[in-house]
Write a protein that holds these residues in place. Structure first.
Motif, mmCIF file in Angstrom:
data_model
loop_
_atom_site.group_PDB
_atom_site.id
_atom_site.type_symbol
_atom_site.label_atom_id
_atom_site.label_comp_id
_atom_site.label_asym_id
_atom_site.label_seq_id
_atom_site.Cartn_x
_atom_site.Cartn_y
_atom_site.Cartn_z
ATOM 1 N N GLY A 126 11.566 -6.541 -1.255
ATOM 2 C CA GLY A 126 10.808 -7.732 -0.922
ATOM 3 C C GLY A 126 9.395 -7.451 -0.452
ATOM 4 O O GLY A 126 8.546 -8.333 -0.483
ATOM 5 N N VAL A 127 9.113 -6.229 -0.024
ATOM 6 C CA VAL A 127 7.770 -5.902 0.446
ATOM 7 C C VAL A 127 7.169 -4.759 -0.364
ATOM 8 O O VAL A 127 6.151 -4.929 -1.044
ATOM 9 C CB VAL A 127 7.779 -5.547 1.948
ATOM 10 C CG1 VAL A 127 6.385 -5.147 2.401
ATOM 11 C CG2 VAL A 127 8.285 -6.725 2.778
ATOM 12 N N PHE A 128 7.801 -3.590 -0.341
ATOM 13 C CA PHE A 128 7.181 -2.428 -0.976
ATOM 14 C C PHE A 128 7.131 -2.555 -2.499
ATOM 15 O O PHE A 128 6.118 -2.219 -3.115
ATOM 16 C CB PHE A 128 7.892 -1.142 -0.555
ATOM 17 C CG PHE A 128 7.582 -0.741 0.857
ATOM 18 C CD1 PHE A 128 6.280 -0.463 1.241
ATOM 19 C CD2 PHE A 128 8.573 -0.657 1.817
ATOM 20 C CE1 PHE A 128 5.966 -0.092 2.532
ATOM 21 C CE2 PHE A 128 8.285 -0.286 3.127
ATOM 22 C CZ PHE A 128 6.973 -0.008 3.479
ATOM 23 N N TRP A 129 8.218 -3.017 -3.129
ATOM 24 C CA TRP A 129 8.167 -3.210 -4.571
ATOM 25 C C TRP A 129 7.228 -4.354 -4.929
ATOM 26 O O TRP A 129 6.557 -4.310 -5.964
ATOM 27 C CB TRP A 129 9.563 -3.485 -5.132
ATOM 28 C CG TRP A 129 10.356 -2.251 -5.409
ATOM 29 C CD1 TRP A 129 11.409 -1.758 -4.694
ATOM 30 C CD2 TRP A 129 10.166 -1.316 -6.486
ATOM 31 N NE1 TRP A 129 11.876 -0.591 -5.246
ATOM 32 C CE2 TRP A 129 11.136 -0.303 -6.353
ATOM 33 C CE3 TRP A 129 9.259 -1.253 -7.552
ATOM 34 C CZ2 TRP A 129 11.238 0.774 -7.239
ATOM 35 C CZ3 TRP A 129 9.362 -0.185 -8.444
ATOM 36 C CH2 TRP A 129 10.334 0.807 -8.286
ATOM 37 N N GLY A 154 12.975 4.585 6.594
ATOM 38 C CA GLY A 154 12.493 5.616 7.503
ATOM 39 C C GLY A 154 11.284 6.345 6.956
ATOM 40 O O GLY A 154 10.290 6.556 7.670
ATOM 41 N N LEU A 155 11.335 6.713 5.663
ATOM 42 C CA LEU A 155 10.227 7.440 5.046
ATOM 43 C C LEU A 155 8.961 6.594 4.975
ATOM 44 O O LEU A 155 7.856 7.062 5.278
ATOM 45 C CB LEU A 155 10.624 7.892 3.636
ATOM 46 C CG LEU A 155 11.772 8.908 3.546
ATOM 47 C CD1 LEU A 155 12.197 9.095 2.090
ATOM 48 C CD2 LEU A 155 11.363 10.242 4.151
ATOM 49 N N GLN A 156 9.114 5.322 4.583
ATOM 50 C CA GLN A 156 7.942 4.483 4.344
ATOM 51 C C GLN A 156 7.318 3.969 5.636
ATOM 52 O O GLN A 156 6.089 3.943 5.769
ATOM 53 C CB GLN A 156 8.354 3.327 3.422
ATOM 54 C CG GLN A 156 8.687 3.815 2.021
ATOM 55 C CD GLN A 156 9.419 2.771 1.183
ATOM 56 O OE1 GLN A 156 9.987 1.818 1.698
ATOM 57 N NE2 GLN A 156 9.418 2.955 -0.129
ATOM 58 N N ILE A 157 8.140 3.577 6.607
ATOM 59 C CA ILE A 157 7.592 3.121 7.882
ATOM 60 C C ILE A 157 6.924 4.283 8.613
ATOM 61 O O ILE A 157 5.874 4.134 9.244
ATOM 62 C CB ILE A 157 8.687 2.485 8.768
ATOM 63 C CG1 ILE A 157 9.290 1.267 8.082
ATOM 64 C CG2 ILE A 157 8.110 2.090 10.123
ATOM 65 C CD1 ILE A 157 8.350 0.099 7.902
ATOM 66 N N SER A 158 7.521 5.466 8.500
ATOM 67 C CA SER A 158 6.929 6.650 9.122
ATOM 68 C C SER A 158 5.542 6.938 8.535
ATOM 69 O O SER A 158 4.591 7.221 9.264
ATOM 70 C CB SER A 158 7.843 7.867 8.929
ATOM 71 O OG SER A 158 7.267 9.033 9.463
ATOM 72 N N ASN A 216 3.191 5.930 -4.437
ATOM 73 C CA ASN A 216 3.137 5.827 -2.983
ATOM 74 C C ASN A 216 3.260 4.351 -2.588
ATOM 75 O O ASN A 216 2.271 3.634 -2.493
ATOM 76 C CB ASN A 216 1.817 6.413 -2.473
ATOM 77 C CG ASN A 216 1.752 6.487 -0.961
ATOM 78 O OD1 ASN A 216 2.497 5.806 -0.262
ATOM 79 N ND2 ASN A 216 0.859 7.316 -0.455
ATOM 80 N N PHE A 217 4.479 3.911 -2.365
ATOM 81 C CA PHE A 217 4.734 2.491 -2.104
ATOM 82 C C PHE A 217 4.051 1.992 -0.831
ATOM 83 O O PHE A 217 3.357 0.974 -0.852
ATOM 84 C CB PHE A 217 6.246 2.236 -2.036
ATOM 85 C CG PHE A 217 6.921 2.243 -3.364
ATOM 86 C CD1 PHE A 217 7.645 1.141 -3.814
ATOM 87 C CD2 PHE A 217 6.858 3.352 -4.197
ATOM 88 C CE1 PHE A 217 8.269 1.146 -5.047
ATOM 89 C CE2 PHE A 217 7.471 3.366 -5.428
ATOM 90 C CZ PHE A 217 8.186 2.256 -5.859
ATOM 91 N N PRO A 218 4.257 2.654 0.316
ATOM 92 C CA PRO A 218 3.574 2.173 1.520
ATOM 93 C C PRO A 218 2.065 2.288 1.409
ATOM 94 O O PRO A 218 1.326 1.496 1.991
ATOM 95 C CB PRO A 218 4.134 3.052 2.642
ATOM 96 C CG PRO A 218 4.656 4.279 1.958
ATOM 97 C CD PRO A 218 5.126 3.817 0.623
#
Length: 530
Positions: free
Chosen positions: A130-133, A240-244, A414-416
């Protein structure tokens, strides 16, 4: 409001078939955890084996997964495309005909009001996508044009094509396979006939009692639990990976395993507590606030962002998708591209299919077939497409205005990075970025609590599973995600590819609903006199 919710909950419990009542207070911890249920050992054992192999030899695991992935998309990809298309079209036919008036769930009035029903539905399926994609996929298709369209003559047409391809992947077909026809079958067999609310029940019309007992029934349930657990563990790990990554970019917080550990432990705590509080409390509350935050962000971006681009892009993007709906649904011209886009998505959504159908069945009592199909397979996808235009379409607009402003941050998928490249170009970038990170977290948490609840329903055989089994599955999925990301992003990536492999048996379990749902709908129409 609490009185209404408590009344609905009481009605739900009192109207359940007798086999779903709670166990006596004398049951042991072994009973509460479902240790005597072979489904627990089949599903839990397989997930444990996957993690063990990842710890022992990640390269060996990746080679197995990659081989299975290639085989799955090559031999089952065309079948999945047809399955999703037929599911959507048959659902529309049932909604349009007299069967659309059939009420489901053996209740005269809906158990949950419309807003909460839609909110829970939207939040559960969208998850991290809903956000990163939403931020990344439109820019991905803008930079690398989908093969069906070929090179466009203008940036605007290129943008429209990128949006319409994203709409196809997250639109009508994706939503339909997760609870359209299958929910009709399950709700009738469970609420009207008293059969268990489990994936195995989907094959009862085909196999009879053999589907409900012994090794066949246990294997069916285990396949579906493995698929949805993999589909939930993956987003938890990527959270965890993306928020970090985002916290490091925004606040210079170290982007390492410690930060990722804290984020995932926080997510585990929230979605497990939510799942423990029940369907009528935590899950609905989180979903309601998630929708409110998402709507607030949509309105904000619509007002301060590229408003005309978003509105015009949405309208023309939907029109282009509809105009190319069948060609995009059945496209087979570039199998390599399909395996990492369309067929990959179809495998992911198929994996959610049976368990999402169970969840939709629990929240949709009292709804008509028309309400279910039109809301789940038409309205929710159109809302999703608008959200993708708000987030990803804004990114494409920024990219057109300043080439490289989003695409460079997105390099290497790089999604984030893509999301932050968009939010940093809006007024009050820090606040907007933080709100998007909160939104992403709640999206994944709502999926975590919903799937924790649903897996617990299948293992326990109860519509209100005990606290022990909910806690066990909630914590287990989170810890599995932690173990995999401790190995690096490759561990979670292997799990993401494995999701497509799990779609192979699950897609066969979903197939009979193509003819069972119409039969059941017509039978119920006669019984209800509609």
């Amino acid at each position: 409001m609490s009185d209404i919710m408590n009344t609905a909950k009481a009605e739900a419990i009192t109207t359940e078939p007798s086999h779903t009542t709670a166990h006596p207070t004398t049951e042991t911890l072994t009973d509460k955890l479902g240790v005597n249920n072979p489904v627990l050992w089949l599903s839990g054992g397989f997930i444990a084996l996957f993690v063990t192999l990842a710890l022992y030899d990640q390269e060996l695991l990746s080679s197995f997964v990659n081989a299975g992935f290639a085989w799955s998309v090559k031999y089952f990809g065309p079948y999945w495309q047809i399955l999703l298309l037929l599911t959507f079209l048959i659902g529309l036919a049932l909604a349009a005909g007299r069967t659309g008036h059939v009420k489901l769930g053996n209740l005269d009035k809906p158990e949950i009001d419309a807003f909460r029903w839609i909110a829970v539905m939207l939040c559960t399926l969208l998850a991290g996508g809903g956000v990163f994609w939403a931020a990344a996929e439109p820019i991905a298709h803008y930079v690398s044009v989908p093969p069906l369209y070929g090179e466009a003559t203008t940036p605007w047409q290129k943008a429209i094509n990128s949006l319409s391809q994203s709409f196809m992947h997250w639109g009508f077909l994706a939503w339909a396979i997760t609870g359209c026809l299958t929910s009709i079958v399950l709700m009738h067999l469970h609420y009207d006939k008293g059969l268990p609310l489990k994936p195995r029940t989907l094959l009862y019309p085909l196999l009879g009692e053999r589907a409900l007992k012994g090794g066949i029934g246990a294997t069916i349930d285990a396949c579906c639990i493995i698929a949805v657990a993999a589909g939930t563990i993956g987003p938890i790990g990527f959270l965890g990976l993306q928020i970090s990554y985002a916290l490091n970019a925004l606040f210079a917080i170290p982007d390492g395993f410690t930060t990722q550990l804290i984020i995932i432990l926080f997510a585990i705590a929230i979605y497990t507590i939510s799942a423990l509080s029940g369907l009528n409390r935590g899950i609905q509350i989180l979903s309601r606030w998630n929708i409110i935050l998402a709507v607030g962000l949509m309105v904000y971006i619509l007002l301060v962002g590229p408003t005309n681009f978003v509105i015009n892009g949405y309208l023309q993007g939907v029109g282009t998708m509809l105009d190319n709906f069948i060609p995009m649904s059945t496209y087979r011209g570039d199998e390599g591209w399909l395996s990492w886009w369309t067929v990959f998505f179809w495998g992911w959504f198929l994996g959610y299919g049976p368990m999402m159908a169970i969840f939709i069945s629990r929240i949709s009592r009292g709804r008509t077939i028309r309400q279910l199909v039109m809301t789940h397979s038409v309205m929710a996808p159109l809302v999703t497409c608008f959200w993708f235009t708000i987030v990803g379409g804004t990114g494409v607009a920024f990219e057109i205005a300043a080439p490289g402003s989003v695409s460079q941050a997105f390099e290497g998928f790089n999604f984030p990075g893509a999301l932050l490249a968009i939010t940093q170009q809006l007024p009050f970038p820090l606040i907007v970025s933080i709100l998007f990170l909160i939104l992403t977290t709640i999206f994944i948490v709502t999926t975590g609590d919903s799937m924790t609840y649903t897996i617990s329903v299948v293992i326990s055989g109860e519509t209100e599973p005990n606290a022990f089994i909910r806690t066990f599955w909630g914590v287990m999925m989170g810890l599995t995600a932690l173990i995999l990301i401790s190995l690096g992003s490759g561990g979670v990536s292997a799990l993401q590819s494995f999701i497509v492999i799990t779609a192979v048996p699950v897609s066969l379990i979903l197939l009979p609903s193509l003819w069972d749902a119409p039969k059941i709908a017509m039978k119920m129409a006669k019984e209800q006199g509609v």
